[in-house]
Design a protein around this motif. Structure first.
Motif, mmCIF file in Angstrom:
data_model
loop_
_atom_site.group_PDB
_atom_site.id
_atom_site.type_symbol
_atom_site.label_atom_id
_atom_site.label_comp_id
_atom_site.label_asym_id
_atom_site.label_seq_id
_atom_site.Cartn_x
_atom_site.Cartn_y
_atom_site.Cartn_z
ATOM 1 N N TYR A 251 -127.495 -26.370 -21.860
ATOM 2 C CA TYR A 251 -127.189 -27.186 -20.688
ATOM 3 C C TYR A 251 -126.047 -28.158 -20.965
ATOM 4 N N GLY A 252 -124.978 -27.662 -21.590
ATOM 5 C CA GLY A 252 -123.786 -28.451 -21.813
ATOM 6 C C GLY A 252 -123.851 -29.448 -22.953
ATOM 7 N N LYS A 253 -124.944 -29.452 -23.716
ATOM 8 C CA LYS A 253 -125.082 -30.383 -24.831
ATOM 9 C C LYS A 253 -125.300 -29.594 -26.114
ATOM 10 N N GLU A 254 -124.644 -30.045 -27.196
ATOM 11 C CA GLU A 254 -124.851 -29.390 -28.485
ATOM 12 C C GLU A 254 -126.237 -29.742 -29.007
ATOM 13 N N THR A 255 -126.929 -28.756 -29.541
ATOM 14 C CA THR A 255 -128.294 -28.955 -29.993
ATOM 15 C C THR A 255 -128.352 -29.558 -31.398
ATOM 16 N N ALA A 256 -129.527 -30.074 -31.770
ATOM 17 C CA ALA A 256 -129.709 -30.795 -33.033
ATOM 18 C C ALA A 256 -130.304 -29.912 -34.118
ATOM 19 N N PHE A 257 -129.859 -30.149 -35.358
ATOM 20 C CA PHE A 257 -130.431 -29.475 -36.515
ATOM 21 C C PHE A 257 -130.142 -30.314 -37.750
ATOM 22 N N LYS A 258 -130.871 -30.037 -38.823
ATOM 23 C CA LYS A 258 -130.640 -30.700 -40.090
ATOM 24 C C LYS A 258 -130.657 -29.655 -41.196
ATOM 25 N N ILE A 259 -129.765 -29.819 -42.180
ATOM 26 C CA ILE A 259 -129.699 -28.935 -43.340
ATOM 27 C C ILE A 259 -130.156 -29.732 -44.550
ATOM 28 N N THR A 260 -131.161 -29.208 -45.282
ATOM 29 C CA THR A 260 -131.669 -29.896 -46.461
ATOM 30 C C THR A 260 -131.756 -28.944 -47.649
ATOM 31 N N ASN A 261 -131.407 -29.467 -48.824
ATOM 32 C CA ASN A 261 -131.588 -28.761 -50.091
ATOM 33 C C ASN A 261 -131.010 -27.345 -50.092
ATOM 34 N N CYS A 262 -129.792 -27.200 -49.566
ATOM 35 C CA CYS A 262 -129.117 -25.909 -49.534
ATOM 36 C C CYS A 262 -127.894 -25.941 -50.433
ATOM 37 N N SER A 263 -127.359 -24.760 -50.749
ATOM 38 C CA SER A 263 -126.120 -24.686 -51.509
ATOM 39 C C SER A 263 -125.232 -23.608 -50.909
ATOM 40 N N VAL A 264 -123.919 -23.804 -51.099
ATOM 41 C CA VAL A 264 -122.952 -22.813 -50.621
ATOM 42 C C VAL A 264 -121.766 -22.808 -51.577
ATOM 43 N N SER A 265 -121.293 -21.600 -51.894
ATOM 44 C CA SER A 265 -120.100 -21.447 -52.726
ATOM 45 C C SER A 265 -119.288 -20.285 -52.186
ATOM 46 N N GLY A 266 -117.974 -20.307 -52.459
ATOM 47 C CA GLY A 266 -117.130 -19.206 -52.037
ATOM 48 C C GLY A 266 -115.847 -19.665 -51.400
ATOM 49 N N THR A 267 -115.358 -18.877 -50.427
ATOM 50 C CA THR A 267 -114.056 -19.135 -49.820
ATOM 51 C C THR A 267 -114.097 -18.996 -48.303
ATOM 52 N N ILE A 268 -113.256 -19.815 -47.647
ATOM 53 C CA ILE A 268 -112.983 -19.693 -46.212
ATOM 54 C C ILE A 268 -111.472 -19.669 -46.084
ATOM 55 N N ASP A 269 -110.933 -18.626 -45.489
ATOM 56 C CA ASP A 269 -109.478 -18.497 -45.340
ATOM 57 C C ASP A 269 -109.099 -18.280 -43.885
ATOM 58 N N GLY A 270 -108.028 -18.963 -43.445
ATOM 59 C CA GLY A 270 -107.427 -18.716 -42.147
ATOM 60 C C GLY A 270 -108.023 -19.435 -40.960
ATOM 61 N N ALA A 271 -109.094 -20.187 -41.121
ATOM 62 C CA ALA A 271 -109.760 -20.837 -39.987
ATOM 63 C C ALA A 271 -108.960 -22.030 -39.479
ATOM 64 N N VAL A 272 -109.065 -22.290 -38.183
ATOM 65 C CA VAL A 272 -108.398 -23.433 -37.557
ATOM 66 C C VAL A 272 -109.178 -24.720 -37.841
ATOM 67 N N THR A 273 -110.491 -24.682 -37.739
ATOM 68 C CA THR A 273 -111.321 -25.873 -37.937
ATOM 69 C C THR A 273 -112.429 -25.571 -38.959
ATOM 70 N N PRO A 274 -112.055 -25.400 -40.238
ATOM 71 C CA PRO A 274 -113.066 -25.073 -41.247
ATOM 72 C C PRO A 274 -113.750 -26.313 -41.819
ATOM 73 N N GLY A 275 -114.992 -26.136 -42.231
ATOM 74 C CA GLY A 275 -115.717 -27.167 -42.966
ATOM 75 C C GLY A 275 -116.517 -26.505 -44.070
ATOM 76 N N THR A 276 -116.599 -27.131 -45.227
ATOM 77 C CA THR A 276 -117.312 -26.508 -46.340
ATOM 78 C C THR A 276 -118.799 -26.335 -46.049
ATOM 79 N N ILE A 277 -119.369 -27.205 -45.188
ATOM 80 C CA ILE A 277 -120.781 -27.089 -44.802
ATOM 81 C C ILE A 277 -120.903 -26.664 -43.342
#
Length: 136
Positions: free
Chosen positions: A65-91
């Motif tokens: 309904y036009g609003k971004e929904t809520a979430f939380k990320i806990t105790n996770c890990s991420v590794s690797g690469t992001i290439d070519g994105a306009v609005t990238p974020g590591t998380i």
């Protein structure tokens, strides 16, 4: 996870493109998120030419309904690469004040953006929804 996206796609994440549940402030608080991603470990190789809202774990919150929904990320890990994105974020590719991640997750992020180490945990944008193949 290996993702090769076509030109101009939206909401890509190493774990999921969209996450969340409607942030009903009467029923949920920051201490009691309606959607929680916990204990995941993701290795990514994302080729996202001109894509928007691209995150190592989550692309963006689901829109309800036009609003971004809520979430939380806990105790996770991420590794690797992001290439070519306009609005990238590591998380997260995009986030608002109703979504967050904890310090444990922040400490376990080793993502290169366009071949370089990045401190951009959340992609930067001023739009709720955008795609590189759309006009303003």
């Amino acid at each position: 996870m290996t993702i090769a996206a076509t030109n101009g796609v939206h909401a890509i994440g190493g774990l999921c493109g969209y996450s969340g549940t409607h942030p009903d402030k009467a029923r949920f608080s920051v201490a009691n998120y309606p959607a929680v991603i916990d204990g995941c470990s993701v290795k990514i190789d994302i080729d996202a030419k001109d894509a928007t809202h691209v995150g190592g774990l989550v692309g963006t919150g689901l829109y309800y309904y036009g609003k971004e929904t809520a979430f939380k990320i806990t105790n996770c890990s991420v590794s690797g690469t992001i290439d070519g994105a306009v609005t990238p974020g590591t998380i997260l590719g995009r986030s608002n004040e109703d979504s967050s991640y904890d310090e444990a997750t922040r400490a376990k992020v080793k993502v290169l953006i366009d071949g370089k180490p990045s401190v951009a945990e959340v992609g930067t944008t001023d739009r709720m929804y955008e795609s590189a193949d759309q006009d303003g």
